[in-house]
Design an enzyme around this catalytic site. Structure first.
Site, PDB file in Angstrom:
ATOM      1  N   SER A 100     -40.897  22.931  23.946  1.00  0.00           N
ATOM      2  CA  SER A 100     -40.353  22.134  22.839  1.00  0.00           C
ATOM      3  C   SER A 100     -38.929  22.602  22.568  1.00  0.00           C
ATOM      4  O   SER A 100     -38.705  23.766  22.218  1.00  0.00           O
ATOM      5  CB  SER A 100     -41.200  22.324  21.584  1.00  0.00           C
ATOM      6  OG  SER A 100     -40.445  21.929  20.454  1.00  0.00           O
ATOM      7  N   HIS A 124     -40.715  18.580  25.627  1.00  0.00           N
ATOM      8  CA  HIS A 124     -41.248  18.051  24.374  1.00  0.00           C
ATOM      9  C   HIS A 124     -40.098  17.958  23.361  1.00  0.00           C
ATOM     10  O   HIS A 124     -39.395  18.942  23.105  1.00  0.00           O
ATOM     11  CB  HIS A 124     -42.342  18.997  23.880  1.00  0.00           C
ATOM     12  CG  HIS A 124     -43.071  18.542  22.674  1.00  0.00           C
ATOM     13  ND1 HIS A 124     -44.126  17.643  22.729  1.00  0.00           N
ATOM     14  CD2 HIS A 124     -42.922  18.846  21.364  1.00  0.00           C
ATOM     15  CE1 HIS A 124     -44.591  17.437  21.504  1.00  0.00           C
ATOM     16  NE2 HIS A 124     -43.876  18.149  20.660  1.00  0.00           N
ATOM     17  N   ASP A 143     -39.029  16.966  19.551  1.00  0.00           N
ATOM     18  CA  ASP A 143     -39.588  16.778  18.208  1.00  0.00           C
ATOM     19  C   ASP A 143     -38.628  16.003  17.314  1.00  0.00           C
ATOM     20  O   ASP A 143     -37.545  16.483  16.993  1.00  0.00           O
ATOM     21  CB  ASP A 143     -39.894  18.138  17.578  1.00  0.00           C
ATOM     22  CG  ASP A 143     -41.094  18.802  18.226  1.00  0.00           C
ATOM     23  OD1 ASP A 143     -42.163  18.169  18.260  1.00  0.00           O
ATOM     24  OD2 ASP A 143     -40.961  19.947  18.707  1.00  0.00           O
ATOM     25  N   MET A 173     -38.032  14.402  13.676  1.00  0.00           N
ATOM     26  CA  MET A 173     -38.508  14.522  12.290  1.00  0.00           C
ATOM     27  C   MET A 173     -37.554  13.801  11.343  1.00  0.00           C
ATOM     28  O   MET A 173     -36.332  13.870  11.515  1.00  0.00           O
ATOM     29  CB  MET A 173     -38.586  15.993  11.889  1.00  0.00           C
ATOM     30  CG  MET A 173     -39.403  16.851  12.848  1.00  0.00           C
ATOM     31  SD  MET A 173     -39.598  18.517  12.212  1.00  0.00           S
ATOM     32  CE  MET A 173     -40.385  19.322  13.616  1.00  0.00           C
ATOM     33  N   HIS A 224     -42.165  13.319  20.517  1.00  0.00           N
ATOM     34  CA  HIS A 224     -43.159  13.451  19.437  1.00  0.00           C
ATOM     35  C   HIS A 224     -42.525  12.946  18.144  1.00  0.00           C
ATOM     36  O   HIS A 224     -41.672  13.618  17.559  1.00  0.00           O
ATOM     37  CB  HIS A 224     -43.547  14.940  19.339  1.00  0.00           C
ATOM     38  CG  HIS A 224     -44.539  15.266  18.284  1.00  0.00           C
ATOM     39  ND1 HIS A 224     -44.843  16.570  17.923  1.00  0.00           N
ATOM     40  CD2 HIS A 224     -45.329  14.481  17.506  1.00  0.00           C
ATOM     41  CE1 HIS A 224     -45.759  16.570  16.973  1.00  0.00           C
ATOM     42  NE2 HIS A 224     -46.057  15.316  16.698  1.00  0.00           N
ATOM     43  N   MET A 277     -42.460  12.450  14.517  1.00  0.00           N
ATOM     44  CA  MET A 277     -43.023  12.845  13.217  1.00  0.00           C
ATOM     45  C   MET A 277     -42.243  12.102  12.151  1.00  0.00           C
ATOM     46  O   MET A 277     -41.455  12.683  11.389  1.00  0.00           O
ATOM     47  CB  MET A 277     -42.930  14.374  13.061  1.00  0.00           C
ATOM     48  CG  MET A 277     -43.914  15.109  13.953  1.00  0.00           C
ATOM     49  SD  MET A 277     -43.489  16.833  14.197  1.00  0.00           S
ATOM     50  CE  MET A 277     -42.325  16.649  15.538  1.00  0.00           C
ATOM     51  N   MET A 311     -52.494  18.584  16.697  1.00  0.00           N
ATOM     52  CA  MET A 311     -51.586  19.567  16.096  1.00  0.00           C
ATOM     53  C   MET A 311     -52.376  20.813  15.708  1.00  0.00           C
ATOM     54  O   MET A 311     -53.416  20.713  15.044  1.00  0.00           O
ATOM     55  CB  MET A 311     -50.916  18.981  14.844  1.00  0.00           C
ATOM     56  CG  MET A 311     -49.908  17.873  15.105  1.00  0.00           C
ATOM     57  SD  MET A 311     -48.566  18.319  16.232  1.00  0.00           S
ATOM     58  CE  MET A 311     -47.804  19.721  15.384  1.00  0.00           C
ATOM     59  N   GLY A 313     -40.961  24.973  13.819  1.00  0.00           N
ATOM     60  CA  GLY A 313     -41.401  25.841  14.904  1.00  0.00           C
ATOM     61  C   GLY A 313     -41.773  27.202  14.335  1.00  0.00           C
ATOM     62  O   GLY A 313     -41.482  27.515  13.175  1.00  0.00           O
ATOM     63  N   ASP A 353     -50.193  21.425  20.199  1.00  0.00           N
ATOM     64  CA  ASP A 353     -48.816  21.692  19.766  1.00  0.00           C
ATOM     65  C   ASP A 353     -48.811  22.548  18.503  1.00  0.00           C
ATOM     66  O   ASP A 353     -49.286  22.120  17.456  1.00  0.00           O
ATOM     67  CB  ASP A 353     -48.139  20.325  19.491  1.00  0.00           C
ATOM     68  CG  ASP A 353     -46.676  20.447  19.101  1.00  0.00           C
ATOM     69  OD1 ASP A 353     -46.119  21.554  19.153  1.00  0.00           O
ATOM     70  OD2 ASP A 353     -46.091  19.396  18.748  1.00  0.00           O
ATOM     71  N   GLY A 354     -48.249  23.762  18.638  1.00  0.00           N
ATOM     72  CA  GLY A 354     -48.067  24.632  17.473  1.00  0.00           C
ATOM     73  C   GLY A 354     -48.692  26.007  17.659  1.00  0.00           C
ATOM     74  O   GLY A 354     -49.899  26.110  17.868  1.00  0.00           O
ATOM     75  N   GLY A 355     -47.859  27.032  17.648  1.00  0.00           N
ATOM     76  CA  GLY A 355     -48.362  28.401  17.727  1.00  0.00           C
ATOM     77  C   GLY A 355     -48.938  28.785  19.070  1.00  0.00           C
ATOM     78  O   GLY A 355     -49.765  29.696  19.146  1.00  0.00           O
ATOM     79  N   SER A 375     -41.106  28.186  20.093  1.00  0.00           N
ATOM     80  CA  SER A 375     -40.530  29.512  19.838  1.00  0.00           C
ATOM     81  C   SER A 375     -40.964  30.532  20.880  1.00  0.00           C
ATOM     82  O   SER A 375     -40.191  31.424  21.231  1.00  0.00           O
ATOM     83  CB  SER A 375     -40.882  29.983  18.423  1.00  0.00           C
ATOM     84  OG  SER A 375     -42.274  29.961  18.224  1.00  0.00           O
TER      85      SER A 375
END
Ligand code: DX5
Ligand code: ZN
Length: 224
Positions: A7, A32, A34, A36, A65, A67, A136, A143, A174-176, A197
């Protein structure tokens, strides 16, 4: 096959071309992106002009993606800018079936996403219409947030539904995602792993991509 989707949200935007080159050479499968709007999520990022520039700098498929609220309004602009796959949130559109069919009619890959607290039942009936279900594993917007463990059960349930119905729908998470959380999501049935990240804040992003790919290859989900 497990695919890694870095991402760019956590990349250095002042050197985006160089950041993308590093992960592309390391074997990432897609990028990816993002988007927003400061309305659907409490943050603002990028729009079609950046997608257009990124398109020119890489051969990787662009996994965009959205959002954003009212995604239908912006779908043509993101496709025209060069998105290969457009993912909308089930929570962001009232007529989800119409929105997904609209993306399909514009000749792009179709994705649908749900927030951590949204039940799978919100998308159950449209899984036959999409190429990808994005689950998610953090609340979208930023991030670097910690992985929410209960989302693993949703991945497992989604895998079961997809196999029971023989849908051709990949599960993306997606996430963490990093080396510590990757094994459980892959074993639960996720195939496309987004990492922001973990990759771009690592001292050596290319090395991190390779590390994630190696761990995923060793673990690969085997359907029964
Ligand atoms: C969050 C975005 C993610 C974000 C993930 O709203 O959708 O794609 O970049 O970042 P990490 O991998 O740092 O959790
Ligand atoms: Zn994302």
């Amino acid at each position: 096959m497990i695919r890694i989707a870095p991402s760019i949200l956590s990349a250095n935007f002042a050197a985006l071309g160089e950041e993308i080159r590093k992960v592309e050479e390391a074997g990432a499968h897609m990028l990816h992106v993002d988007v927003m709007d400061g309305h659907f999520v409490p943050n603002i990022t990028i729009g079609p002009p950046v997608v257009r520039s990124v398109r020119k700098t890489t051969r990787l498929p662009l996994d965009v993606h959205l959002m954003i609220s009212d995604p239908d309004k912006y779908i043509p602009a993101f496709i025209e800018a060069g998105s290969d796959m457009l993912t909308v949130h089930a929570e962001a559109t009232v007529h989800l079936d119409r929105t997904l069919n609209f993306i399909r009619s514009q000749n792009a890959g179709v994705g649908v996403s749900i927030n951590p607290a949204t039940p799978l039942s919100a998308v159950h009936h449209v899984l036959g219409l999409v190429d990808m279900l994005l689950i998610m594993s953090v609340n979208p917007g930023f991030g670097g947030q910690p992985f929410i463990p209960y989302t693993v059960n949703k991945i497992r349930q989604a895998r079961q539904i997809i196999e029971d119905h023989h849908y051709r729908c990949a599960i993306e998470v997606d996430g963490g995602i990093d080396i510590d959380t990757l094994p459980e999501v892959v074993q639960a049935g996720a195939e496309v792993l987004v990492a922001g990240s973990a990759i771009f804040h690592a001292p050596d992003p290319a090395r991190k991509v390779k590390e994630l790919l190696e761990i995923a290859a060793r673990l690969g989900y085997h359907s029964v």
